[in-house]
Design an enzyme around this catalytic site. Structure first.
Site, PDB file in Angstrom:
ATOM      1  N   GLU A 282      -9.101 -21.082 -15.529  1.00 38.95           N
ATOM      2  CA  GLU A 282      -9.464 -22.128 -14.611  1.00 38.95           C
ATOM      3  C   GLU A 282     -10.784 -22.616 -14.891  1.00 38.95           C
ATOM      4  O   GLU A 282     -11.200 -22.381 -15.379  1.00 38.95           O
ATOM      5  CB  GLU A 282     -10.359 -20.935 -13.197  1.00 38.95           C
ATOM      6  CG  GLU A 282     -10.142 -21.166 -12.156  1.00 38.95           C
ATOM      7  CD  GLU A 282     -10.805 -20.732 -11.037  1.00 38.95           C
ATOM      8  OE1 GLU A 282     -11.266 -20.290  -9.565  1.00 38.95           O
ATOM      9  OE2 GLU A 282     -12.347 -19.725 -11.355  1.00 38.95           O
TER      10      GLU A 282
ATOM     11  N   ASP B  80      -4.204   3.800   2.324  1.00 34.81           N
ATOM     12  CA  ASP B  80      -5.915   3.461   2.736  1.00 34.81           C
ATOM     13  C   ASP B  80      -5.370   1.882   3.057  1.00 34.81           C
ATOM     14  O   ASP B  80      -6.989   1.818   3.248  1.00 34.81           O
ATOM     15  CB  ASP B  80      -6.227   3.753   1.697  1.00 34.81           C
ATOM     16  CG  ASP B  80      -5.830   2.557   0.651  1.00 34.81           C
ATOM     17  OD1 ASP B  80      -4.982   2.201   0.522  1.00 34.81           O
ATOM     18  OD2 ASP B  80      -6.557   2.812  -0.290  1.00 34.81           O
TER      19      ASP B  80
ATOM     20  N   ASP C 176      -6.553 -10.732 -15.412  1.00 39.59           N
ATOM     21  CA  ASP C 176      -7.337 -12.079 -14.574  1.00 39.59           C
ATOM     22  C   ASP C 176      -8.729 -11.323 -15.151  1.00 39.59           C
ATOM     23  O   ASP C 176      -8.880 -10.221 -15.184  1.00 39.59           O
ATOM     24  CB  ASP C 176      -7.086 -11.593 -13.702  1.00 39.59           C
ATOM     25  CG  ASP C 176      -7.603 -12.609 -12.506  1.00 39.59           C
ATOM     26  OD1 ASP C 176      -8.943 -13.660 -12.952  1.00 39.59           O
ATOM     27  OD2 ASP C 176      -7.581 -12.821 -11.644  1.00 39.59           O
TER      28      ASP C 176
ATOM     29  N   HIS D 182      -5.709 -17.146  -3.870  1.00 40.80           N
ATOM     30  CA  HIS D 182      -6.286 -16.302  -3.770  1.00 40.80           C
ATOM     31  C   HIS D 182      -7.153 -17.275  -2.643  1.00 40.80           C
ATOM     32  O   HIS D 182      -8.475 -16.518  -2.159  1.00 40.80           O
ATOM     33  CB  HIS D 182      -6.347 -15.375  -4.006  1.00 40.80           C
ATOM     34  CG  HIS D 182      -7.033 -15.332  -5.482  1.00 40.80           C
ATOM     35  ND1 HIS D 182      -7.119 -15.897  -6.385  1.00 40.80           N
ATOM     36  CD2 HIS D 182      -8.681 -15.259  -6.100  1.00 40.80           C
ATOM     37  CE1 HIS D 182      -7.761 -16.576  -7.491  1.00 40.80           C
ATOM     38  NE2 HIS D 182      -9.064 -15.682  -6.980  1.00 40.80           N
ATOM     39  N   ASP D 183      -7.636 -17.972  -3.348  1.00 42.30           N
ATOM     40  CA  ASP D 183      -8.642 -19.038  -3.154  1.00 42.30           C
ATOM     41  C   ASP D 183      -8.102 -20.492  -2.163  1.00 42.30           C
ATOM     42  O   ASP D 183      -9.374 -21.069  -1.383  1.00 42.30           O
ATOM     43  CB  ASP D 183      -9.873 -19.233  -4.193  1.00 42.30           C
ATOM     44  CG  ASP D 183     -10.085 -18.521  -4.750  1.00 42.30           C
ATOM     45  OD1 ASP D 183     -10.935 -17.864  -4.847  1.00 42.30           O
ATOM     46  OD2 ASP D 183     -11.192 -18.707  -6.019  1.00 42.30           O
TER      47      ASP D 183
ATOM     48  N   ASP E 227     -10.904 -16.548 -15.051  1.00 43.83           N
ATOM     49  CA  ASP E 227     -11.919 -16.600 -14.440  1.00 43.83           C
ATOM     50  C   ASP E 227     -13.167 -17.923 -14.498  1.00 43.83           C
ATOM     51  O   ASP E 227     -13.678 -17.593 -15.527  1.00 43.83           O
ATOM     52  CB  ASP E 227     -12.315 -15.394 -13.543  1.00 43.83           C
ATOM     53  CG  ASP E 227     -12.963 -15.398 -12.461  1.00 43.83           C
ATOM     54  OD1 ASP E 227     -12.177 -16.567 -10.827  1.00 43.83           O
ATOM     55  OD2 ASP E 227     -13.804 -15.725 -12.231  1.00 43.83           O
TER      56      ASP E 227
ATOM     57  N   ASP F 285      -2.131  -1.314  -4.197  1.00 41.03           N
ATOM     58  CA  ASP F 285      -2.722  -0.257  -4.898  1.00 41.03           C
ATOM     59  C   ASP F 285      -1.406  -1.103  -6.064  1.00 41.03           C
ATOM     60  O   ASP F 285      -0.252  -1.585  -5.590  1.00 41.03           O
ATOM     61  CB  ASP F 285      -2.424   0.892  -4.756  1.00 41.03           C
ATOM     62  CG  ASP F 285      -1.303   1.662  -3.465  1.00 41.03           C
ATOM     63  OD1 ASP F 285      -0.121   0.895  -4.800  1.00 41.03           O
ATOM     64  OD2 ASP F 285      -1.491   1.649  -2.849  1.00 41.03           O
TER      65      ASP F 285
ATOM     66  N   ASP G 215       0.871  -1.173  -0.185  1.00 45.07           N
ATOM     67  CA  ASP G 215      -0.294  -0.247   0.145  1.00 45.07           C
ATOM     68  C   ASP G 215       0.832   1.028  -0.155  1.00 45.07           C
ATOM     69  O   ASP G 215       1.552   1.160   1.200  1.00 45.07           O
ATOM     70  CB  ASP G 215      -1.008  -0.140   1.217  1.00 45.07           C
ATOM     71  CG  ASP G 215      -1.629   1.081   1.336  1.00 45.07           C
ATOM     72  OD1 ASP G 215      -2.267   1.803   0.291  1.00 45.07           O
ATOM     73  OD2 ASP G 215      -2.069   1.208   2.386  1.00 45.07           O
TER      74      ASP G 215
HETATM   75  C1  NOJ Z   1     -12.579 -17.875  -8.844  1.00 47.37           C
HETATM   76  C2  NOJ Z   1     -11.460 -17.249  -8.431  1.00 47.37           C
HETATM   77  O1  NOJ Z   1     -10.759 -17.268  -8.295  1.00 47.37           O
HETATM   78  C3  NOJ Z   1     -12.492 -16.469  -7.009  1.00 47.37           C
HETATM   79  O2  NOJ Z   1     -11.686 -15.941  -6.691  1.00 47.37           O
HETATM   80  C4  NOJ Z   1     -14.065 -15.604  -7.236  1.00 47.37           C
HETATM   81  O3  NOJ Z   1     -14.514 -15.303  -6.149  1.00 47.37           O
HETATM   82  C5  NOJ Z   1     -15.385 -16.090  -7.995  1.00 47.37           C
HETATM   83  N1  NOJ Z   1     -14.442 -16.846  -9.161  1.00 47.37           N
HETATM   84  C6  NOJ Z   1     -15.729 -15.748  -8.706  1.00 47.37           C
HETATM   85  O4  NOJ Z   1     -15.200 -14.771 -10.145  1.00 47.37           O
END
Ligand code: NOJ
Length: 577
Positions: free
Chosen positions: A306, A62, A135, A368-369, A239, A66, A58
């Site tokens: 993905e 904030d 992405d 990130h998931d 995605d 960024d 950052d």
């Molecule tokens: C997959 C992404 O990796 C995830 O972070 C997102 O919440 C969902 N698709 C919906 O876009």
């Protein structure tokens, strides 16, 4: 024509004939060289670093990372040796799913910067001879996108068919049109008061699916791709690409005994996702998108999808035979394969057997998931080093999520207070059950700020960080690991450098080594242009005897090692003589 003239002309024709043959020869040579170069396309040998921009660095206090922050920290990524950076979405968005709910594909969310900064970022990355991958969320928009607002305003506006609308069932039409479930469970149909109809959302209710059966939608989204490609973006991570199309007859899905969707199959919640996921039209669309991406050259652009599905499905998305679909797909089995020699061997054999060269597999251990990769390894740095040695020596594209090089651990953040919309959705699940599964339903846990130094908030922000910084893990910060020759971060640097300097690690043929492989050791070789490297990995907590081989030791996860033994969780690469 006299005889002499005749013979002169024959000579000329002959000479011309030679010329043509010579030109033809040159053309063939050029063609051969091109196809050689084709085999050495940058993306086939690259290494990818994924940034979740909100949590990286950052610069304006904030509490949110960024784009300027990414620019300022490029040195870190380049020093690690990565050649490509994939950045999670930073476009205009209400941020209900932190950027995966886009309300304008061509504007930058003000909290991350502006268009100029974005172009500066692309330029800064290119100046370093690196690549940048955006992405692309094609499947759905935010419900605050102007397209959706217009589409929802009536049944006969110009964008009325831009989303998947359908009348409900039952007496008053308030029952969902069919039994389709969203990929995260529950009906994916949502009632809209204004239109008195349901709209379809593959993911969360505020992310309505675009209707790709409408050619205008397709063109609009292909234009988004063109827009960023024309700005120099080197490729896209796509995605939930397998949810792009749905069956236009809206046929009910058949029942299934499967409860939880897995990497190999999106089926779950007692349903086969036969009519809303992995549709033939989606495979075809992959080739249409490829044609658009291929129309931009120098350098060639790249896409990784993905997609959740079996081998056949993945092959269809890449158009395996013609190689004119997505360039590659995330092979997510990596995420669920237990840390055991035999299991990893099986995984590699599965990828090599089903996706042989020229297909390039992907190796991804977190994102990130998902939970941090060190979590299932019991936060053991020895194992994390072994994982890195594997990831950068196996045949495929390694994808590394920011902070993995530091071994950032997963903090325990309760579902109830989660900022992640999935955490909010699942908050009724008792915490002990979540802990028991060892899974992370609160994705905040893998999105905590990057640890830069030991100052307040680990140097991530001068303000209040949007997610808690793992304060007790400050010893993992970049500034600390920098000073420690044996740190995980320094191992990443050495290992990636080794890969970058050795073409054989990027492109060499992989063969499982039967001689060295056992229940505790997984070994394979990489071979190319007369060079052969042997990769030895000890998956056990005990020393393992190995036959001494003659060759040069290129790297080990330990500073000191013995020729005849592998230490606990040691990985080693030897150049054979
Ligand atoms: C997959 C992404 O990796 C995830 O972070 C997102 O919440 C969902 N698709 C919906 O876009």
């Amino acid at each position: 024509m006299t005889k002499t003239e005749d013979s002169k002309s024959t000579m000329r024709t002959m000479r011309l004939g030679h010329w043509w043959r010579f030109i033809l020869f040159l053309a063939v040579l050029a063609g051969a060289q091109r196809s050689n170069a084709q085999d050495e396309l940058w993306w086939k040998s690259t290494t990818v670093y994924q940034i979740y921009p909100r949590s990286f660095y950052d610069t304006d206090g904030d509490g949110l990372g960024d784009l300027n922050g990414i620019i300022q920290k490029l040195d870190h990524i380049q020093a690690l040796g990565f050649e490509t950076i994939w950045i999670s979405p930073f476009f205009k968005s209400p941020q209900r799913d932190f950027g995966y709910d886009i309300s304008d594909y061509q504007s930058i969310a003000p909290e991350y910067g502006d268009k100029q900064t974005c172009l500066k970022l692309i330029e800064a990355i290119h100046k370093r001879d690196m690549k940048i991958v955006f992405d692309l969320v094609m499947n759905h928009t935010s419900d605050e996108h102007a397209w959706f607002k217009e589409s929802a305003s009536s049944k006969d506006n110009p964008k009325a068919d831009w989303y998947v609308w359908k009348d409900g069932k039952g007496k008053n039409g308030r029952k969902p049109p069919n039994n389709w479930k969203a990929t995260i469970g529950g009906s994916g149909w949502h009632w809209h008061e204004g239109r008195q109809q349901f709209y379809w959302a593959s993911f969360l209710d505020f992310q309505p699916d675009l209707n790709y059966s409408n050619p205008e939608v397709k063109q609009a989204m292909l234009d988004v791709a063109r827009f960023w490609l024309s700005k120099g973006v080197d490729g896209f991570r796509l995605d939930i690409f397998n949810s792009i199309f749905e069956d236009t007859a809206f046929t009910n899905n058949p029942a299934s005994l499967k409860i939880v969707p897995s990497e190999e199959s999106p089926d779950g919640f007692f349903q086969k996702m036969k009519y809303n996921v992995n549709q033939e039209e989606s495979f075809r669309f992959a080739t249409e998108l490829r044609a658009v991406v291929d129309s931009f050259q120098n350098p060639e652009r790249f896409m990784v999808g993905e997609v959740f599905g079996d081998v056949e499905t993945i092959k269809k998305f890449t158009s395996f035979e013609n190689k004119d679909g997505l360039h590659t797909i995330f092979l997510f089995q990596t995420l669920s394969t237990p840390f055991k020699a035999k299991k990893w061997r099986k995984m590699v054999e599965h990828f090599e057997g089903n996706f042989p060269a020229p297909f390039v597999p992907t190796y991804v251990f977190s994102n990130h998931d998902r939970r941090r990769s060190i979590t299932p390894l019991g936060n053991d740095v020895r194992k994390a080093k072994l994982l890195a040695l594997f990831q950068f020596s196996v045949r495929g594209i390694p994808f590394t999520y920011y902070g993995e090089e530091l071994g950032i651990e997963k903090p325990k953040l309760p579902l109830k207070t989660g900022k992640d919309p999935l955490a909010q959705r699942y908050k009724a699940i008792p915490q002990f059950m979540v802990d028991w599964t060892g899974q992370s339903l609160n994705r905040d846990e893998c999105r905590t700020p990057m640890l830069w130094d030991t100052t307040a908030h680990a140097g991530f922000t001068s303000g209040e960080p949007w997610l808690p910084v793992a304060e007790n893990l400050r010893e993992k910060a970049v500034s600390v690991q920098e000073e420690d020759e044996e740190s995980l971060m320094n191992f990443y640097r050495k290992m990636i450098r080794l890969r970058n300097e050795n073409e054989v690690l990027q492109m060499g043929v992989l063969t499982v080594d039967e001689g060295f492989s056992s229940a505790k050791i997984f070994a394979f070789s990489r071979e190319m242009k007369g060079q052969k490297l042997l990769v030895l990995m000890n998956f056990s907590k005990r020393n393992q005897k190995v036959e001494s081989v003659s060759g040069e030791n290129l790297i080990s996860t330990y500073m000191d090692f013995s020729k005849t033994e592998l230490k606990p969780f040691e990985g080693r690469i030897i150049r054979l003589q």
